[in-house]
Design a protein around this motif. Structure first.
Motif, PDB file in Angstrom:
ATOM      1  N   THR A 161       6.695  10.642  -3.221  1.00 11.53           N
ATOM      2  CA  THR A 161       7.328   9.549  -3.962  1.00 11.53           C
ATOM      3  C   THR A 161       6.417   9.166  -5.135  1.00 11.53           C
ATOM      4  O   THR A 161       5.398   9.806  -5.352  1.00 11.53           O
ATOM      5  N   ASP A 162       6.811   8.161  -5.923  1.00 10.91           N
ATOM      6  CA  ASP A 162       5.916   7.749  -7.007  1.00 10.91           C
ATOM      7  C   ASP A 162       5.488   6.295  -6.835  1.00 10.91           C
ATOM      8  O   ASP A 162       5.948   5.597  -5.933  1.00 10.91           O
ATOM      9  N   SER A 163       4.584   5.865  -7.707  1.00 12.74           N
ATOM     10  CA  SER A 163       3.925   4.567  -7.527  1.00 12.74           C
ATOM     11  C   SER A 163       4.874   3.377  -7.721  1.00 12.74           C
ATOM     12  O   SER A 163       4.546   2.260  -7.325  1.00 12.74           O
ATOM     13  N   ASN A 164       6.043   3.595  -8.318  1.00 12.20           N
ATOM     14  CA  ASN A 164       7.028   2.508  -8.383  1.00 12.20           C
ATOM     15  C   ASN A 164       7.940   2.510  -7.170  1.00 12.20           C
ATOM     16  O   ASN A 164       8.278   1.457  -6.614  1.00 12.20           O
ATOM     17  N   VAL A 165       8.382   3.696  -6.786  1.00 13.01           N
ATOM     18  CA  VAL A 165       9.409   3.814  -5.745  1.00 13.01           C
ATOM     19  C   VAL A 165       8.814   3.643  -4.340  1.00 13.01           C
ATOM     20  O   VAL A 165       9.425   3.004  -3.473  1.00 13.01           O
ATOM     21  N   GLY A 166       7.608   4.181  -4.147  1.00 15.22           N
ATOM     22  CA  GLY A 166       6.971   4.119  -2.830  1.00 15.22           C
ATOM     23  C   GLY A 166       6.920   2.703  -2.262  1.00 15.22           C
ATOM     24  O   GLY A 166       7.433   2.446  -1.162  1.00 15.22           O
ATOM     25  N   PRO A 167       6.326   1.750  -3.013  1.00 12.07           N
ATOM     26  CA  PRO A 167       6.227   0.383  -2.479  1.00 12.07           C
ATOM     27  C   PRO A 167       7.594  -0.247  -2.185  1.00 12.07           C
ATOM     28  O   PRO A 167       7.719  -1.097  -1.307  1.00 12.07           O
ATOM     29  N   LEU A 168       8.622   0.172  -2.905  1.00 13.75           N
ATOM     30  CA  LEU A 168       9.951  -0.424  -2.721  1.00 13.75           C
ATOM     31  C   LEU A 168      10.690   0.179  -1.525  1.00 13.75           C
ATOM     32  O   LEU A 168      11.365  -0.539  -0.783  1.00 13.75           O
ATOM     33  N   TYR A 169      10.623   1.491  -1.363  1.00  9.79           N
ATOM     34  CA  TYR A 169      11.547   2.152  -0.421  1.00  9.79           C
ATOM     35  C   TYR A 169      10.928   3.078   0.616  1.00  9.79           C
ATOM     36  O   TYR A 169      11.606   3.443   1.577  1.00  9.79           O
ATOM     37  N   ALA A 170       9.646   3.460   0.449  1.00  6.62           N
ATOM     38  CA  ALA A 170       9.099   4.451   1.383  1.00  6.62           C
ATOM     39  C   ALA A 170       9.055   3.904   2.815  1.00  6.62           C
ATOM     40  O   ALA A 170       9.311   4.645   3.770  1.00  6.62           O
ATOM     41  N   GLY A 171       8.757   2.622   2.972  1.00  7.25           N
ATOM     42  CA  GLY A 171       8.648   2.035   4.311  1.00  7.25           C
ATOM     43  C   GLY A 171       9.934   2.208   5.107  1.00  7.25           C
ATOM     44  O   GLY A 171       9.912   2.593   6.283  1.00  7.25           O
ATOM     45  N   ARG A 172      11.051   1.942   4.446  1.00  9.16           N
ATOM     46  CA  ARG A 172      12.347   2.064   5.148  1.00  9.16           C
ATOM     47  C   ARG A 172      12.635   3.511   5.507  1.00  9.16           C
ATOM     48  O   ARG A 172      13.147   3.803   6.593  1.00  9.16           O
ATOM     49  N   LEU A 173      12.305   4.432   4.609  1.00  7.48           N
ATOM     50  CA  LEU A 173      12.553   5.847   4.898  1.00  7.48           C
ATOM     51  C   LEU A 173      11.673   6.307   6.066  1.00  7.48           C
ATOM     52  O   LEU A 173      12.141   6.984   6.982  1.00  7.48           O
ATOM     53  N   VAL A 174      10.399   5.895   6.040  1.00  4.33           N
ATOM     54  CA  VAL A 174       9.466   6.262   7.117  1.00  4.33           C
ATOM     55  C   VAL A 174       9.996   5.758   8.460  1.00  4.33           C
ATOM     56  O   VAL A 174      10.063   6.507   9.438  1.00  4.33           O
ATOM     57  N   ARG A 175      10.393   4.503   8.512  1.00  7.33           N
ATOM     58  CA  ARG A 175      10.881   3.923   9.778  1.00  7.33           C
ATOM     59  C   ARG A 175      12.079   4.694  10.311  1.00  7.33           C
ATOM     60  O   ARG A 175      12.165   5.014  11.490  1.00  7.33           O
ATOM     61  N   SER A 176      13.008   4.989   9.408  1.00 10.28           N
ATOM     62  CA  SER A 176      14.211   5.683   9.842  1.00 10.28           C
ATOM     63  C   SER A 176      13.890   7.104  10.326  1.00 10.28           C
ATOM     64  O   SER A 176      14.389   7.547  11.366  1.00 10.28           O
ATOM     65  N   LEU A 177      13.010   7.802   9.597  1.00  7.33           N
ATOM     66  CA  LEU A 177      12.659   9.176   9.996  1.00  7.33           C
ATOM     67  C   LEU A 177      11.883   9.165  11.308  1.00  7.33           C
ATOM     68  O   LEU A 177      12.115  10.000  12.193  1.00  7.33           O
ATOM     69  N   GLU A 178      10.979   8.187  11.461  1.00 12.12           N
ATOM     70  CA  GLU A 178      10.190   8.150  12.697  1.00 12.12           C
ATOM     71  C   GLU A 178      11.056   7.823  13.898  1.00 12.12           C
ATOM     72  O   GLU A 178      10.852   8.347  14.989  1.00 12.12           O
TER      73      GLU A 178
END
Ligand SMILES: NC(=O)c1ccc[n+]([C@@H]2O[C@H](COP(=O)([O-])OP(=O)(O)OC[C@H]3O[C@@H](n4cnc5c(N)ncnc54)[C@H](O)[C@@H]3O)[C@@H](O)[C@H]2O)c1
Ligand SMILES: [Zn+2]
Length: 359
Positions: A44-61
């Motif tokens: 991801t990139d430095s703008n998108v990561g803080p906004l959306y990576a957490g939700r993607l990680v939770r769902s994938l995990e």
């Protein structure tokens, strides 16, 4: 309501899923196409990561995947060989194997960079595209082109690497700046010009970001259907797919004129579509009203209908056009609004006509 679109390519069918909030059910959707994978490396990139990576990680995990988030600086400069190497290293350090996958969470920059990493690391691992800009959702995440830029030019090292799945959550578009949203609108307008006059009428009837967001899922599906149709006919970009270049050859001249800094890609394409429309009218290929209607529409979405440039910039853009062989070039013109036609001619003739138009 989730929309589902299948891209059918020999032995590599994949789905484009579109739905508000889809980010939170990404895990399930990925598990369905990656039954045996243990790890997903999220780029991801430095703008998108803080906004959306957490939700993607939770769902994938929650679907049983181990994840790592690899964040590159936002911006075109990250589409480089140096960044590619860093991404390879981080994916390997995470323990990625050939049975695992890479997810690209971001705009076209991340999609192209992570996509090229997936195409080449360990001779190719599965790729999930999770596009978060309008441009990436309607254009770059579909069709399998992945690349990085070289010093010699943009997208010069790349591959065709189709994703296993494309997950589009239109809610992600809410956090885009107006400028980045407008950039994506240039490609949306392009789809209307080449293949869907009803889409153009709908955009013209209620222009603006808020109005478009009212029917964004339908809009994304319409655009992806058009791109899918062209990609299915011509995966390797030797024929029908070139219609997607409408506005892009002349747009390239404006990108050159601004040194790739002054104008965004969408701005350059918007002005390029207007000039290509003028050429079509001038040649009697397009009906006269085509020019004015496209110009009014791009302006309504905050995009320029003209950009100043020199004949030298036009010459460079026409000469450098990847689709041109020898002295000939194929420009995409409109036989009417909603229908594109390739027009093959001498490069010098195009320059001559552009010179006349500028008078
Ligand atoms: N592969 C293809 O077929 C294809 C087609 C068209 C364009 N491209 C490539 O795509 C790239 C351009 O893509 P782009 O316009 O998406 O640019 P981008 O990826 O740089 O994104 C634009 C900006 O928006 C930010 N951003 C992304 N999603 C966001 C969100 N949801 N909320 C807030 N900010 C967000 C990014 O961090 C960046 O600053 C170019 O490199 C171009 O070559 C590839
Ligand atoms: Zn484009």
């Amino acid at each position: 309501m989730m929309k589902r679109l299948t891209v059918s390519l020999p032995g590599r069918d994949y789905e484009i899923l579109t739905g508000r909030g889809l980010l939170d059910s990404a895990g399930e959707a990925c598990r369905a196409v990656l039954p045996g994978a243990a790890r997903i490396g999220i780029v991801t990139d430095s703008n998108v990561g803080p906004l959306y990576a957490g939700r993607l990680v939770r769902s994938l995990e929650s679907a049983g995947f181990q994840t790592a988030v690899i964040t590159v600086p936002a911006g075109e400069r990250s589409k480089s060989m140096a960044m590619l190497e860093q991404v390879y290293d981080e994916l390997l350090a995470f323990g990625l194997t050939r049975s695992d996958a890479v997810a690209a969470l971001g705009g076209g920059v991340v999609g192209d960079l992570a996509g090229f990493a997936a195409a080449t690391l360990l001779r190719g691992v599965d790729l999930i595209q999770v596009p978060t800009t309008l441009l990436a959702q309607v254009d770059s995440s579909v069709g399998g082109k992945v690349a990085v830029d070289l010093k010699a030019g943009k997208n010069l090292a790349g591959a065709f690497w189709q994703p296993k799945l494309v997950l589009m959550d239109p809610d992600c578009l809410d956090t885009l700046s107006d400028a980045v949203f407008a950039d994506g609108m240039a490609e949306v307008i392009k789809y209307g010009c080449i293949a869907d006059s009803k889409l153009l009428s709908r955009l013209a009837a209620a222009p603006g970001r808020a109005a478009v967001m009212e029917y964004v899922e339908e809009l994304l599906t319409t655009c992806c259907q058009i791109k899918r149709g062209l990609v299915e006919q011509d995966e390797r970009d030797t024929g029908a797919r070139m219609l997607l270049n409408f506005g892009h050859t002349l747009g390239h001249a404006y990108e050159l004129a601004g040194g790739y800094e002054t104008y965004t890609h969408g701005q350059a394409v918007a002005a390029g579509m207007c000039r290509a429309a003028d050429l079509g009218v001038r040649l009697g290929i397009s009906p006269p009203e085509v020019s004015g209607r496209i110009a009014a529409l791009v302006r309504a979405f905050g995009l320029p209908d003209a950009i100043a440039c020199t004949m030298a910039d036009y010459a460079a853009a026409v000469g450098l056009d990847k689709k041109g062989d020898k002295d000939q070039i194929t420009l995409i013109l409109l036989s009417e609004l909603g229908r594109a036609v390739p027009w093959k001619t001498e490069k010098s003739k195009v320059l001559h006509l552009l010179e006349e138009l500028a008078l």
